[in-house]
Each structure stands twice: as C-alpha cells, then as structure tokens.
Design a protein around this motif. Sequence first.
Motif, PDB file in Angstrom:
ATOM      1  N   GLU A  79      60.460 -24.703  -0.153  1.00 50.64           N
ATOM      2  CA  GLU A  79      59.238 -25.147   0.488  1.00 50.64           C
ATOM      3  C   GLU A  79      58.632 -26.264  -0.354  1.00 50.64           C
ATOM      4  N   ILE A  80      57.709 -27.007   0.235  1.00 47.09           N
ATOM      5  CA  ILE A  80      57.042 -28.069  -0.500  1.00 47.09           C
ATOM      6  C   ILE A  80      56.348 -27.480  -1.727  1.00 47.09           C
ATOM      7  N   GLY A  81      56.588 -28.083  -2.889  1.00 44.33           N
ATOM      8  CA  GLY A  81      55.960 -27.628  -4.119  1.00 44.33           C
ATOM      9  C   GLY A  81      56.723 -26.558  -4.866  1.00 44.33           C
ATOM     10  N   GLN A  82      57.823 -26.066  -4.301  1.00 47.50           N
ATOM     11  CA  GLN A  82      58.611 -25.021  -4.959  1.00 47.50           C
ATOM     12  C   GLN A  82      59.672 -25.653  -5.854  1.00 47.50           C
ATOM     13  N   PRO A  83      59.727 -25.280  -7.137  1.00 49.98           N
ATOM     14  CA  PRO A  83      60.657 -25.914  -8.071  1.00 49.98           C
ATOM     15  C   PRO A  83      62.110 -25.511  -7.855  1.00 49.98           C
ATOM     16  N   ALA A  84      63.004 -26.395  -8.275  1.00 56.19           N
ATOM     17  CA  ALA A  84      64.439 -26.146  -8.268  1.00 56.19           C
ATOM     18  C   ALA A  84      64.996 -26.686  -9.570  1.00 56.19           C
ATOM     19  N   GLY A  85      66.220 -26.313  -9.913  1.00 56.28           N
ATOM     20  CA  GLY A  85      66.783 -26.820 -11.153  1.00 56.28           C
ATOM     21  C   GLY A  85      68.199 -26.367 -11.402  1.00 56.28           C
ATOM     22  N   MET A  86      68.754 -26.856 -12.502  1.00 53.75           N
ATOM     23  CA  MET A  86      70.102 -26.506 -12.925  1.00 53.75           C
ATOM     24  C   MET A  86      70.113 -26.294 -14.428  1.00 53.75           C
ATOM     25  N   SER A  87      71.018 -25.424 -14.888  1.00 55.49           N
ATOM     26  CA  SER A  87      71.178 -25.211 -16.320  1.00 55.49           C
ATOM     27  C   SER A  87      72.581 -25.599 -16.748  1.00 55.49           C
ATOM     28  N   ALA A  88      72.733 -25.869 -18.032  1.00 49.82           N
ATOM     29  CA  ALA A  88      74.034 -26.209 -18.601  1.00 49.82           C
ATOM     30  C   ALA A  88      74.809 -24.932 -18.908  1.00 49.82           C
ATOM     31  N   THR A  89      76.075 -25.078 -19.285  1.00 46.34           N
ATOM     32  CA  THR A  89      76.891 -23.912 -19.613  1.00 46.34           C
ATOM     33  C   THR A  89      76.364 -23.178 -20.841  1.00 46.34           C
ATOM     34  N   PHE A 138      63.267 -30.101 -10.803  1.00 50.24           N
ATOM     35  CA  PHE A 138      62.681 -31.069  -9.881  1.00 50.24           C
ATOM     36  C   PHE A 138      61.898 -30.346  -8.796  1.00 50.24           C
ATOM     37  N   VAL A 139      60.897 -31.050  -8.254  1.00 53.01           N
ATOM     38  CA  VAL A 139      60.017 -30.489  -7.230  1.00 53.01           C
ATOM     39  C   VAL A 139      59.764 -31.538  -6.157  1.00 53.01           C
ATOM     40  N   VAL A 140      60.006 -31.188  -4.895  1.00 51.88           N
ATOM     41  CA  VAL A 140      59.589 -32.032  -3.774  1.00 51.88           C
ATOM     42  C   VAL A 140      58.129 -31.691  -3.497  1.00 51.88           C
ATOM     43  N   TRP A 153      70.283 -27.593  -1.710  1.00 51.33           N
ATOM     44  CA  TRP A 153      68.919 -27.143  -1.443  1.00 51.33           C
ATOM     45  C   TRP A 153      68.502 -27.717  -0.097  1.00 51.33           C
ATOM     46  N   GLU A 154      67.656 -27.018   0.642  1.00 48.24           N
ATOM     47  CA  GLU A 154      67.215 -27.566   1.919  1.00 48.24           C
ATOM     48  C   GLU A 154      65.737 -27.313   2.181  1.00 48.24           C
ATOM     49  N   VAL A 180      61.398 -41.267   6.653  1.00 45.58           N
ATOM     50  CA  VAL A 180      60.600 -40.220   6.020  1.00 45.58           C
ATOM     51  C   VAL A 180      60.682 -40.462   4.516  1.00 45.58           C
ATOM     52  N   SER A 181      59.617 -40.120   3.803  1.00 50.88           N
ATOM     53  CA  SER A 181      59.635 -40.271   2.348  1.00 50.88           C
ATOM     54  C   SER A 181      59.356 -38.933   1.693  1.00 50.88           C
ATOM     55  N   LEU A 182      59.966 -38.727   0.531  1.00 49.38           N
ATOM     56  CA  LEU A 182      59.774 -37.508  -0.245  1.00 49.38           C
ATOM     57  C   LEU A 182      59.225 -37.885  -1.613  1.00 49.38           C
ATOM     58  N   LEU A 183      58.087 -37.308  -1.973  1.00 48.11           N
ATOM     59  CA  LEU A 183      57.526 -37.505  -3.302  1.00 48.11           C
ATOM     60  C   LEU A 183      58.102 -36.428  -4.213  1.00 48.11           C
ATOM     61  N   ILE A 184      58.826 -36.854  -5.263  1.00 43.45           N
ATOM     62  CA  ILE A 184      59.572 -35.913  -6.097  1.00 43.45           C
ATOM     63  C   ILE A 184      59.251 -36.128  -7.575  1.00 43.45           C
ATOM     64  N   ASP A 185      59.013 -35.020  -8.282  1.00 47.23           N
ATOM     65  CA  ASP A 185      58.885 -35.025  -9.740  1.00 47.23           C
ATOM     66  C   ASP A 185      60.176 -34.481 -10.336  1.00 47.23           C
ATOM     67  N   VAL A 186      60.672 -35.127 -11.383  1.00 47.68           N
ATOM     68  CA  VAL A 186      61.907 -34.704 -12.042  1.00 47.68           C
ATOM     69  C   VAL A 186      61.691 -34.668 -13.550  1.00 47.68           C
ATOM     70  N   GLU A 187      62.240 -33.647 -14.189  1.00 48.18           N
ATOM     71  CA  GLU A 187      62.228 -33.588 -15.648  1.00 48.18           C
ATOM     72  C   GLU A 187      63.585 -33.078 -16.125  1.00 48.18           C
ATOM     73  N   THR A 188      64.191 -33.802 -17.057  1.00 43.41           N
ATOM     74  CA  THR A 188      65.457 -33.377 -17.641  1.00 43.41           C
ATOM     75  C   THR A 188      65.239 -33.014 -19.108  1.00 43.41           C
ATOM     76  N   THR A 189      66.180 -32.276 -19.677  1.00 45.79           N
ATOM     77  CA  THR A 189      66.073 -31.856 -21.071  1.00 45.79           C
ATOM     78  C   THR A 189      67.268 -32.373 -21.865  1.00 45.79           C
ATOM     79  N   LYS A 190      67.305 -32.028 -23.144  1.00 44.50           N
ATOM     80  CA  LYS A 190      68.414 -32.447 -24.001  1.00 44.50           C
ATOM     81  C   LYS A 190      69.728 -31.810 -23.579  1.00 44.50           C
TER      82      LYS A 190
END
Length: 205
Positions: free
Chosen positions: A58-68, A76-78, A194-195, A101-111
């Motif tokens: 949903e809008i505002g719900q975070p998603a992400g991935m982790s390394a091994t 990231f968050v839409v 993700w959808e 259509v446009s999507l406003l997205i915040d993204v943050e990556t780590t080391k």
Amino acid sequence: MKKSLALAFVGMLALTGCSSSTPPAASAPSVAAVESSASTSAAPASPSKSDRGNLIKEIGQPAGMSATSGEQAVNFVVKKIDTKVKCNSGFSEKPENGRFVSLLIDVETTKALTEPDFPGAHFSLNAGNWTFISKEGTTFNGNLGTGAAFSCLKDSLTLPNQIGTAQKASGLVVLDVPSTEGTLIFSHFADSGWEWTLGGKQPNA
C-alpha cells in the motif's frame, strides 16, 4: 533522454518489518529480519501475496532486500501515486500508451549493497522495471518507460536511475500506462516482485 536500465538481481523479496523462518541461501540476497520497537508476544504476520506471487503493498508501506550476510541492503517506500501528471520539462511529448502516472519514491541503501549479491553494486527503480496489469488481469505488452515518460519531468525532480552503496535518494518515476486503473508491479525477477493497486482513492493524493 534517459536510458532504461534493467538490473538482474537474484534473491528473495523482503517486507521490511517481517522476519523469515527460512535461513538465507549462501549465494543470494534474502528476506531481512528487522527488530520491532514495540514489545509483543504475538508472532509477526506473513507478508500478503497476490495470486501472481508478488508482495502486496500500500502507499507508504516499506519494502526492502537484505544481503546474504543478513544485513539490510535496500529500503524503499512508494509515498504517493499521481494519476494527473503535469509535465514540466519544456520538451515533453504526449504519452505513447495513453496516460502518465508518477510515483514518489524514497530509497535508502546501506553498506551491504555490494557485489556479488547486487550486480554493479547499485539499485534501480527505473521505468523499465515496471509492469502494468489491467483490472481485468491482462498484462500490458508495451514498454512503460517510453521516451515520452522520460522526457516528461525536469531531471531535478526524478529519481536517479542508479542508487549506489550507502546512499539516500528521493524523487519521481514516471510511467506511460494504457489506463489509470489496474496494478503496477515492480520486479527484478522473472517470477516475483512488489505490486500496488492503481486507481481509486490513494492516500496522500
């Protein structure tokens, strides 16, 4: 004109805030476990999935991935989906597929965003990685990252095509879609992603 960059990640999708009972594979990114600040005895709910196998967001719900390694690598968050886009680049064209259509997205990556888990050591949400499915369930065969979509907005407003290790970014991604009702899917994988539902009342719209 910006070029669409498609990335090939291997791994499992993560719903930030949820944990997995399956140990991560040794050679692929895995679902991340994120500690909650709230004390609770109840087990965390499993991420909701669509019949297509994608994590439903949903809008505002975070998603992400982790390394091994188990470290969180991408979050990231839409934050907003706008179906009434006003182009302002000064050299925009009419949408090729029907509507912008446009999507406003915040993204943050780590080391932890490094090779070989993430080829090229970067993450991308560019338009070439998105798919549109109509409300009847039909997948659109066209390209959402058309030249018209890329030329719609000023560069200063758009999300960077590539976001490297330990970086933050915020901006808009414009998609050229045949309708403003249906489902938008973001995926680097052949069988999962993700959808988000497109159409109806959107929070913060």
